[in-house]
Write a protein that holds these residues in place. Structure first.
Motif, mmCIF file in Angstrom:
data_model
loop_
_atom_site.group_PDB
_atom_site.id
_atom_site.type_symbol
_atom_site.label_atom_id
_atom_site.label_comp_id
_atom_site.label_asym_id
_atom_site.label_seq_id
_atom_site.Cartn_x
_atom_site.Cartn_y
_atom_site.Cartn_z
ATOM 1 N N ALA A 22 83.709 -3.228 86.385
ATOM 2 C CA ALA A 22 83.251 -3.252 87.783
ATOM 3 C C ALA A 22 84.098 -4.225 88.595
ATOM 4 O O ALA A 22 84.512 -3.916 89.721
ATOM 5 C CB ALA A 22 81.775 -3.656 87.851
ATOM 6 N N ARG A 23 84.353 -5.387 88.048
ATOM 7 C CA ARG A 23 85.159 -6.391 88.739
ATOM 8 C C ARG A 23 86.542 -5.825 89.076
ATOM 9 O O ARG A 23 87.044 -5.993 90.191
ATOM 10 C CB ARG A 23 85.268 -7.633 87.853
ATOM 11 C CG ARG A 23 85.718 -8.860 88.544
ATOM 12 C CD ARG A 23 85.620 -10.115 87.681
ATOM 13 N NE ARG A 23 86.054 -9.932 86.304
ATOM 14 C CZ ARG A 23 85.257 -9.987 85.233
ATOM 15 N NH1 ARG A 23 83.973 -10.233 85.359
ATOM 16 N NH2 ARG A 23 85.744 -9.810 84.025
ATOM 17 N N THR A 24 87.146 -5.108 88.136
ATOM 18 C CA THR A 24 88.458 -4.496 88.373
ATOM 19 C C THR A 24 88.393 -3.477 89.510
ATOM 20 O O THR A 24 89.231 -3.493 90.424
ATOM 21 C CB THR A 24 88.970 -3.816 87.079
ATOM 22 O OG1 THR A 24 89.119 -4.825 86.076
ATOM 23 C CG2 THR A 24 90.288 -3.117 87.309
ATOM 24 N N LEU A 25 87.398 -2.602 89.467
ATOM 25 C CA LEU A 25 87.272 -1.566 90.501
ATOM 26 C C LEU A 25 86.945 -2.159 91.863
ATOM 27 O O LEU A 25 87.469 -1.707 92.889
ATOM 28 C CB LEU A 25 86.211 -0.538 90.086
ATOM 29 C CG LEU A 25 86.579 0.316 88.873
ATOM 30 C CD1 LEU A 25 85.377 1.134 88.408
ATOM 31 C CD2 LEU A 25 87.767 1.219 89.183
ATOM 32 N N ILE A 26 86.092 -3.152 91.900
ATOM 33 C CA ILE A 26 85.739 -3.805 93.163
ATOM 34 C C ILE A 26 86.963 -4.493 93.758
ATOM 35 O O ILE A 26 87.221 -4.390 94.959
ATOM 36 C CB ILE A 26 84.575 -4.800 92.949
ATOM 37 C CG1 ILE A 26 83.286 -4.039 92.647
ATOM 38 C CG2 ILE A 26 84.394 -5.702 94.174
ATOM 39 C CD1 ILE A 26 82.164 -4.915 92.109
ATOM 40 N N SER A 27 87.735 -5.161 92.913
ATOM 41 C CA SER A 27 88.920 -5.881 93.395
ATOM 42 C C SER A 27 89.971 -4.949 93.973
ATOM 43 O O SER A 27 90.767 -5.360 94.822
ATOM 44 C CB SER A 27 89.526 -6.720 92.268
ATOM 45 O OG SER A 27 88.646 -7.755 91.918
ATOM 46 N N ARG A 28 89.977 -3.700 93.551
ATOM 47 C CA ARG A 28 90.915 -2.711 94.104
ATOM 48 C C ARG A 28 90.494 -2.225 95.482
ATOM 49 O O ARG A 28 91.306 -1.719 96.236
ATOM 50 C CB ARG A 28 91.030 -1.517 93.173
ATOM 51 C CG ARG A 28 91.746 -1.822 91.890
ATOM 52 C CD ARG A 28 91.817 -0.592 91.026
ATOM 53 N NE ARG A 28 92.386 -0.923 89.720
ATOM 54 C CZ ARG A 28 92.271 -0.173 88.648
ATOM 55 N NH1 ARG A 28 91.612 0.979 88.708
ATOM 56 N NH2 ARG A 28 92.810 -0.546 87.513
ATOM 57 N N ARG A 29 89.201 -2.368 95.804
ATOM 58 C CA ARG A 29 88.671 -1.807 97.052
ATOM 59 C C ARG A 29 88.326 -2.844 98.109
ATOM 60 O O ARG A 29 88.160 -2.508 99.274
ATOM 61 C CB ARG A 29 87.443 -0.964 96.735
ATOM 62 C CG ARG A 29 87.792 0.315 95.988
ATOM 63 C CD ARG A 29 86.551 0.947 95.380
ATOM 64 N NE ARG A 29 86.816 2.223 94.775
ATOM 65 C CZ ARG A 29 87.266 2.401 93.539
ATOM 66 N NH1 ARG A 29 87.530 1.355 92.787
ATOM 67 N NH2 ARG A 29 87.457 3.616 93.056
ATOM 68 N N PHE A 30 88.172 -4.083 97.689
ATOM 69 C CA PHE A 30 87.775 -5.150 98.616
ATOM 70 C C PHE A 30 88.672 -6.362 98.406
ATOM 71 O O PHE A 30 89.263 -6.529 97.345
ATOM 72 C CB PHE A 30 86.312 -5.560 98.381
ATOM 73 C CG PHE A 30 85.341 -4.435 98.547
ATOM 74 C CD1 PHE A 30 84.926 -4.034 99.815
ATOM 75 C CD2 PHE A 30 84.839 -3.772 97.445
ATOM 76 C CE1 PHE A 30 84.033 -2.989 99.965
ATOM 77 C CE2 PHE A 30 83.934 -2.728 97.595
ATOM 78 C CZ PHE A 30 83.540 -2.327 98.853
ATOM 79 N N SER A 31 88.726 -7.212 99.432
ATOM 80 C CA SER A 31 89.463 -8.469 99.329
ATOM 81 C C SER A 31 88.473 -9.540 98.914
ATOM 82 O O SER A 31 87.881 -10.212 99.755
ATOM 83 C CB SER A 31 90.083 -8.826 100.684
ATOM 84 O OG SER A 31 90.936 -7.805 101.099
ATOM 85 N N LEU A 32 88.277 -9.647 97.614
ATOM 86 C CA LEU A 32 87.283 -10.600 97.127
ATOM 87 C C LEU A 32 87.939 -11.937 96.876
ATOM 88 O O LEU A 32 88.954 -12.038 96.202
ATOM 89 C CB LEU A 32 86.603 -10.090 95.869
ATOM 90 C CG LEU A 32 85.662 -8.922 96.124
ATOM 91 C CD1 LEU A 32 85.134 -8.367 94.822
ATOM 92 C CD2 LEU A 32 84.510 -9.354 96.996
ATOM 93 N N LEU A 33 87.334 -12.923 97.404
ATOM 94 C CA LEU A 33 87.848 -14.271 97.283
ATOM 95 C C LEU A 33 87.441 -14.903 95.963
ATOM 96 O O LEU A 33 88.240 -15.558 95.315
ATOM 97 C CB LEU A 33 87.316 -15.102 98.460
ATOM 98 C CG LEU A 33 87.835 -16.500 98.625
ATOM 99 C CD1 LEU A 33 89.339 -16.494 98.814
ATOM 100 C CD2 LEU A 33 87.149 -17.176 99.797
#
Length: 145
Positions: A22-33
């Protein structure tokens, strides 16, 4: 426009692997700090034999609007095996990603009261206050959010 988002990520089925995916997929779609460390928590409002959850809190940014953000999170849940409603095995949560806050608006105020959310925020060096449905984020470590 750039929007601040706070997410809760959790699973109790192949949990560590699922949260990592999930972390990998989220990081591809959002600019997570920032992501909090991974934490374990007991299942809430589920049968007592339900396995513990692995949870993580994420704070980041997106240019997507709120509807697009929610749709993107649902797509990630489906990619990671979350079944369509009504087809879930009792007590098994493949992936649950919740949008807790959107800018200063508290989307899930009850979830913000959960200990793993408060702990995750604290580990990110953040404190927060909720008034009605507004969310105020304070840095306890000098980070700017």
């Amino acid at each position: 426009m750039l929007h601040r988002i706070i997410l809760s990520i959790g699973s109790n089925y192949h949990a560590h692997e699922q949260v990592s995916r999930a972390r990998t997929l989220i990081s591809r779609r959002f600019s997570l700090l920032s992501y909090s460390p991974v934490m374990q928590s007991e299942a809430i409002d589920m049968p007592s034999e339900t396995p513990h959850f692995v949870d993580q809190i994420a704070i980041g940014y997106t240019t997507k609007n709120r509807t697009e953000t929610l749709q993107c999170l649902k797509e990630i849940e489906l990619l990671l095996g979350r079944p369509v409603r009504g087809k879930r095995i009792s007590g098994q949560i493949e992936m649950d990603i919740d949008l807790l806050c959107w800018d200063c608006h508290c989307i899930k105020p009850n979830d913000l009261k959960r200990s793993y959310v408060a702990e995750g925020m604290k580990k990110l060096g953040m404190d927060f206050r909720i008034t009605t449905h507004y969310f105020f984020l304070f840095s306890t470590s000098g980070h700017k959010f």
